[in-house]
Design a protein around this motif. Structure first.
Motif, mmCIF file in Angstrom:
data_model
loop_
_atom_site.group_PDB
_atom_site.id
_atom_site.type_symbol
_atom_site.label_atom_id
_atom_site.label_comp_id
_atom_site.label_asym_id
_atom_site.label_seq_id
_atom_site.Cartn_x
_atom_site.Cartn_y
_atom_site.Cartn_z
ATOM 1 N N SER A 64 35.470 43.490 50.426
ATOM 2 C CA SER A 64 36.324 43.202 49.289
ATOM 3 C C SER A 64 35.408 42.642 48.207
ATOM 4 O O SER A 64 34.634 41.715 48.451
ATOM 5 C CB SER A 64 37.386 42.173 49.682
ATOM 6 N N ASP A 66 35.244 41.020 44.444
ATOM 7 C CA ASP A 66 35.892 40.448 43.268
ATOM 8 C C ASP A 66 34.915 40.663 42.120
ATOM 9 O O ASP A 66 33.849 40.058 42.084
ATOM 10 C CB ASP A 66 36.182 38.970 43.470
ATOM 11 N N GLU A 70 38.879 41.277 39.141
ATOM 12 C CA GLU A 70 39.555 42.432 39.726
ATOM 13 C C GLU A 70 39.078 42.609 41.155
ATOM 14 O O GLU A 70 37.870 42.591 41.424
ATOM 15 C CB GLU A 70 39.244 43.700 38.926
ATOM 16 N N THR A 71 40.004 42.759 42.102
ATOM 17 C CA THR A 71 39.641 42.933 43.507
ATOM 18 C C THR A 71 39.543 44.415 43.834
ATOM 19 O O THR A 71 40.486 45.177 43.606
ATOM 20 C CB THR A 71 40.674 42.260 44.424
ATOM 21 N N ARG A 88 30.773 38.170 40.167
ATOM 22 C CA ARG A 88 31.115 38.942 41.356
ATOM 23 C C ARG A 88 31.091 38.051 42.584
ATOM 24 O O ARG A 88 30.379 37.051 42.633
ATOM 25 C CB ARG A 88 30.137 40.079 41.560
#
Length: 136
Positions: A64, A66, A70-71, A88
């Motif tokens: 995942s 980030d 925004e994921t 990030r």
């Protein structure tokens, strides 16, 4: 030297991952760095930004990401282009292996840090930038 032998790969362990450097300016005459990242299950890297663009391709597992709030969910075969100077953070539930390429030198910093106590492990203060050893 145009060939970097497997025996000359450099291994760097952090609390979150293991990086194996295949090519970098300290290993040969190049402006690029290429390394391999192994992140174990249930790990999370620090919030940080890099002052150069990087390209990450997941070889196995999933992560995942980030990226500027925004994921993004990525898995084996996916490639993420991380723009320069964008916050990030990477985490994984199951673990992943990725190959990464980018310009070197590349400096890590925490764009959101206000005090040394709030800064990420890569950069102790927001006005300090550091060259990770796997990119050097």
């Amino acid at each position: 030297m145009p060939v970097i032998r497997h025996a000359d790969a450099r291994r760097t362990e952090t609390p979150n991952a293991v990086m194996t450097t295949y090519a970098s300016p300290t290993q040969c005459s190049t402006a690029l760095a290429m390394w391999h990242v192994d992140m174990a299950a249930r790990k999370r890297g620090p919030l940080h930004a890099m002052d150069v663009e990087q390209i990450w391709t997941l070889l196995s597992g999933s992560a995942s990401v980030d990226l500027a709030g925004e994921t993004l969910s990525v898995s084996a075969g996916d490639t993420v282009v991380f723009p320069a100077d964008v916050a990030r953070q990477i985490s994984t539930a199951d673990g992943f292996t990725a190959v990464v390429a980018g310009l070197s030198p590349a400096h890590a910093y925490n764009p959101d840090a206000v005090t040394p106590e709030g800064a990420c492990a890569l950069a102790p203060k927001d006005d300090e930038r550091m060259l990770p050893s796997w990119i050097a």
